[in-house]
Design a protein around this motif. Structure first.
Motif, mmCIF file in Angstrom:
data_model
loop_
_atom_site.group_PDB
_atom_site.id
_atom_site.type_symbol
_atom_site.label_atom_id
_atom_site.label_comp_id
_atom_site.label_asym_id
_atom_site.label_seq_id
_atom_site.Cartn_x
_atom_site.Cartn_y
_atom_site.Cartn_z
ATOM 1 N N ASP A 1 0.219 6.071 24.234
ATOM 2 C CA ASP A 1 -0.178 4.942 25.071
ATOM 3 C C ASP A 1 -0.961 3.961 24.220
ATOM 4 O OD1 ASP A 1 -2.765 5.967 24.785
ATOM 5 O OD2 ASP A 1 -2.755 6.950 26.741
ATOM 6 N N GLU A 2 -1.622 3.009 24.823
ATOM 7 C CA GLU A 2 -2.301 1.957 24.065
ATOM 8 C C GLU A 2 -3.432 2.490 23.196
ATOM 9 O OE1 GLU A 2 -3.620 -0.986 26.784
ATOM 10 O OE2 GLU A 2 -1.610 -1.670 27.324
ATOM 11 N N GLU A 3 -4.002 3.611 23.588
ATOM 12 C CA GLU A 3 -5.183 4.097 22.886
ATOM 13 C C GLU A 3 -4.951 5.401 22.125
ATOM 14 O OE1 GLU A 3 -9.942 4.899 23.915
ATOM 15 O OE2 GLU A 3 -8.512 4.410 25.505
ATOM 16 N N HIS B 1 -5.030 6.185 17.717
ATOM 17 C CA HIS B 1 -3.995 5.738 16.785
ATOM 18 C C HIS B 1 -4.515 5.720 15.343
ATOM 19 C CE1 HIS B 1 -0.855 4.518 19.659
ATOM 20 N NE2 HIS B 1 -1.859 4.190 20.459
ATOM 21 N N ASP B 2 -5.752 5.288 15.171
ATOM 22 C CA ASP B 2 -6.312 5.222 13.821
ATOM 23 C C ASP B 2 -6.390 6.601 13.183
ATOM 24 O OD1 ASP B 2 -6.565 2.508 13.991
ATOM 25 O OD2 ASP B 2 -8.696 2.534 14.552
ATOM 26 N N HIS B 3 -6.855 7.562 13.946
ATOM 27 C CA HIS B 3 -6.968 8.910 13.392
ATOM 28 C C HIS B 3 -5.591 9.531 13.183
ATOM 29 C CE1 HIS B 3 -11.229 8.701 14.988
ATOM 30 N NE2 HIS B 3 -11.403 9.134 13.745
ATOM 31 N N TYR B 4 -4.666 9.216 14.035
ATOM 32 C CA TYR B 4 -3.319 9.749 13.857
ATOM 33 C C TYR B 4 -2.667 9.159 12.605
ATOM 34 C CZ TYR B 4 1.471 11.174 14.904
ATOM 35 O OH TYR B 4 2.727 11.736 14.833
ATOM 36 N N PHE B 5 -2.891 7.869 12.392
ATOM 37 C CA PHE B 5 -2.372 7.227 11.180
ATOM 38 C C PHE B 5 -2.970 7.883 9.943
ATOM 39 C CE2 PHE B 5 -2.930 4.052 7.808
ATOM 40 C CZ PHE B 5 -1.612 3.700 7.568
ATOM 41 N N GLN B 6 -4.260 8.136 9.973
ATOM 42 C CA GLN B 6 -4.938 8.805 8.858
ATOM 43 C C GLN B 6 -4.352 10.194 8.619
ATOM 44 O OE1 GLN B 6 -9.173 9.097 9.390
ATOM 45 N NE2 GLN B 6 -9.438 10.507 7.670
ATOM 46 N N PHE B 7 -4.119 10.913 9.711
ATOM 47 C CA PHE B 7 -3.539 12.260 9.624
ATOM 48 C C PHE B 7 -2.154 12.221 8.993
ATOM 49 C CE2 PHE B 7 -0.577 15.113 11.942
ATOM 50 C CZ PHE B 7 -0.949 16.313 11.367
ATOM 51 N N LYS B 8 -1.308 11.308 9.448
ATOM 52 C CA LYS B 8 0.058 11.229 8.942
ATOM 53 C C LYS B 8 0.101 10.800 7.474
ATOM 54 C CE LYS B 8 3.546 11.230 11.071
ATOM 55 N NZ LYS B 8 4.601 12.276 11.258
ATOM 56 N N LYS B 9 -0.804 9.895 7.112
ATOM 57 C CA LYS B 9 -0.741 9.322 5.767
ATOM 58 C C LYS B 9 -1.352 10.226 4.714
ATOM 59 C CE LYS B 9 -1.728 5.073 3.223
ATOM 60 N NZ LYS B 9 -2.260 3.693 3.297
ATOM 61 N N TYR B 10 -2.483 10.868 5.066
ATOM 62 C CA TYR B 10 -3.226 11.579 4.024
ATOM 63 C C TYR B 10 -3.217 13.104 4.172
ATOM 64 C CZ TYR B 10 -5.082 6.911 3.203
ATOM 65 O OH TYR B 10 -5.199 5.576 2.955
ATOM 66 N N GLU B 11 -2.997 13.611 5.364
ATOM 67 C CA GLU B 11 -3.224 15.032 5.578
ATOM 68 C C GLU B 11 -1.955 15.834 5.883
ATOM 69 O OE1 GLU B 11 -6.090 16.295 5.092
ATOM 70 O OE2 GLU B 11 -7.366 14.533 5.067
ATOM 71 N N TYR B 12 -1.000 15.238 6.525
ATOM 72 C CA TYR B 12 0.101 16.007 7.115
ATOM 73 C C TYR B 12 0.827 16.894 6.095
ATOM 74 C CZ TYR B 12 3.955 17.115 10.249
ATOM 75 O OH TYR B 12 4.863 17.786 11.031
ATOM 76 N N ASP B 13 1.156 16.330 4.934
ATOM 77 C CA ASP B 13 1.928 17.078 3.934
ATOM 78 C C ASP B 13 1.116 18.172 3.265
ATOM 79 O OD1 ASP B 13 4.100 15.507 4.496
ATOM 80 O OD2 ASP B 13 3.691 14.062 2.897
ATOM 81 N N LYS B 14 -0.212 18.111 3.397
ATOM 82 C CA LYS B 14 -1.061 19.088 2.733
ATOM 83 C C LYS B 14 -1.367 20.294 3.619
ATOM 84 C CE LYS B 14 -3.511 15.252 0.498
ATOM 85 N NZ LYS B 14 -4.842 14.613 0.342
ATOM 86 N N LEU B 15 -1.052 20.174 4.894
ATOM 87 C CA LEU B 15 -1.475 21.192 5.854
ATOM 88 C C LEU B 15 -0.328 22.125 6.229
ATOM 89 C CD1 LEU B 15 -3.557 18.963 8.292
ATOM 90 C CD2 LEU B 15 -4.397 20.302 6.361
ATOM 91 N N ASN B 16 -0.706 23.319 6.547
ATOM 92 C CA ASN B 16 0.242 24.295 7.052
ATOM 93 C C ASN B 16 0.300 24.144 8.574
ATOM 94 O OD1 ASN B 16 1.975 26.405 7.275
ATOM 95 N ND2 ASN B 16 0.635 27.928 6.337
ATOM 96 N N VAL B 17 0.745 22.946 9.004
ATOM 97 C CA VAL B 17 0.691 22.545 10.411
ATOM 98 C C VAL B 17 1.950 21.751 10.757
ATOM 99 C CG1 VAL B 17 -0.469 21.002 12.041
ATOM 100 C CG2 VAL B 17 -1.822 22.506 10.604
#
Length: 318
Positions: free
Chosen positions: A170-172, A146-162
């Motif tokens: 789930d919980e983890e 979840h922590d890495h996904y939050f980081q991805f959504k907040k800082y990286e998602y809009d910058k990537l061609n992805v």
């Protein structure tokens, strides 16, 4: 009062030792002596080296204990060969059952591995085989915390061609797929690796959606479970219908197995005295020990009519 003792020697064909032990020797109080030590002056004598012939049968009986009906009261008489054949037949059934069960359990393991691989992606409603064959788009199945996904959504998602599609949370972990153009693949893979994205390799031979595949696997698992239950039922029915013979065989094997103590004290020799009129070609056992005089005379009288047993009684020197 000191009992008068007699030294008794019993001789017979080697393969008849269990019958003689059970029928005659077991009924008397005899102190067995080591035959090799007592007859050390003989040149053609050697230890009764044969291991317990019922040892493997005892192991097989122990392995089948969960299926054997115990405390059967109506025991029938069996000789060693009949008892051995009964246990061998039962164990063949048991062994065949276990081998078939092992094969089915291996199939269950393989199916569960395939099912668990795609289960997190059941919410993605498209044909797996179709998207796995894209030519200009690369995709990666996997999960991240979840922590890495939050980081991805907040800082990286809009910058990537992805494009990232969530499939399960789930919980983890957050599970999903990311899509990226072929030319951008290496950069996207490096970025997701830095986010500890754990890639899951999905084979290309999947048919249908992930949900359809899981349903197919569930059906296969149910069919295999039915087969396991049927095989278990058939085996228990076999042991139940043959419980009298099996219980009788076990008692016989136990009885003969105890004769190993006699075997340990016995010796073997080639008959050169023509006691049994065989011209010296057969191997014979020799058992010796001490009995009180009354038992020794009764024992001699009992075995005297048995053509396969020769008994010699000697008086104690002192």
């Amino acid at each position: 009062m000191i009992e008068k003792m007699r030294f008794v020697s019993v001789i017979g064909p080697k393969d008849d030792i269990d019958r003689v032990t059970d029928k005659y020797i077991s009924k008397y109080d005899i102190h067995l002596e080591n035959t090799l030590t007592e007859l050390n002056s003989l040149d053609n004598i050697h230890p009764f080296m044969e291991s317990n012939p019922y040892g493997q049968l005892k192991k097989n009986i122990s392995q089948m204990k969960d299926y054997i009906v115990e405390n059967e009261t109506n025991i029938i008489d069996m000789n060693a060969n009949e008892a051995s054949a009964t246990i061998v037949n039962a164990y063949e059934k048991y062994d065949k059952y276990n081998k078939e069960v092992d094969v089915l359990k291996q199939k269950i393991k393989e199916i569960n591995e395939h099912k668990n691989l795609i289960a997190p992606f059941v919410n993605l409603d498209f044909e797996l085989a179709d998207i796995l064959k894209f030519k200009f788009i690369r995709l990666r199945f996997g999960k991240m915390t979840h922590d890495h996904y939050f980081q991805f959504k907040k800082y990286e998602y809009d910058k990537l061609n992805v494009i990232f599609l969530e499939s399960n949370i789930d919980e983890e972990y957050v599970w999903g797929i990311y899509f990226t153009p072929v030319f951008y693949r290496d950069k996207a893979d490096a970025i997701f690796a830095s986010l500890h994205f754990e890639r899951i390799i999905i084979p290309e031979d999947y048919v249908g959606t992930a949900k359809e595949s899981c349903e197919k696997y569930d059906k296969e698992l149910e069919e295999i479970q039915s087969k396991l239950e049927e095989k278990e039922k058939n085996l228990r029915e076999y042991f139940d219908s043959n419980k009298l013979n099996i219980a009788s065989a076990i008692e016989t094997i136990d009885k003969y197995s105890k004769n190993q103590n006699v075997r340990k004290m016995a010796a073997c020799t080639i008959d050169t005295s023509f006691i049994f009129n065989n011209e010296g070609h057969a191997t014979y056992y020799i058992i010796c020990g001490w009995m009180n005089e009354n038992d020794a005379l009764l024992f001699h009288a009992e075995v005297e009519q048995d053509v396969n047993v020769f008994c010699l009684i000697e008086e104690a020197e002192n």
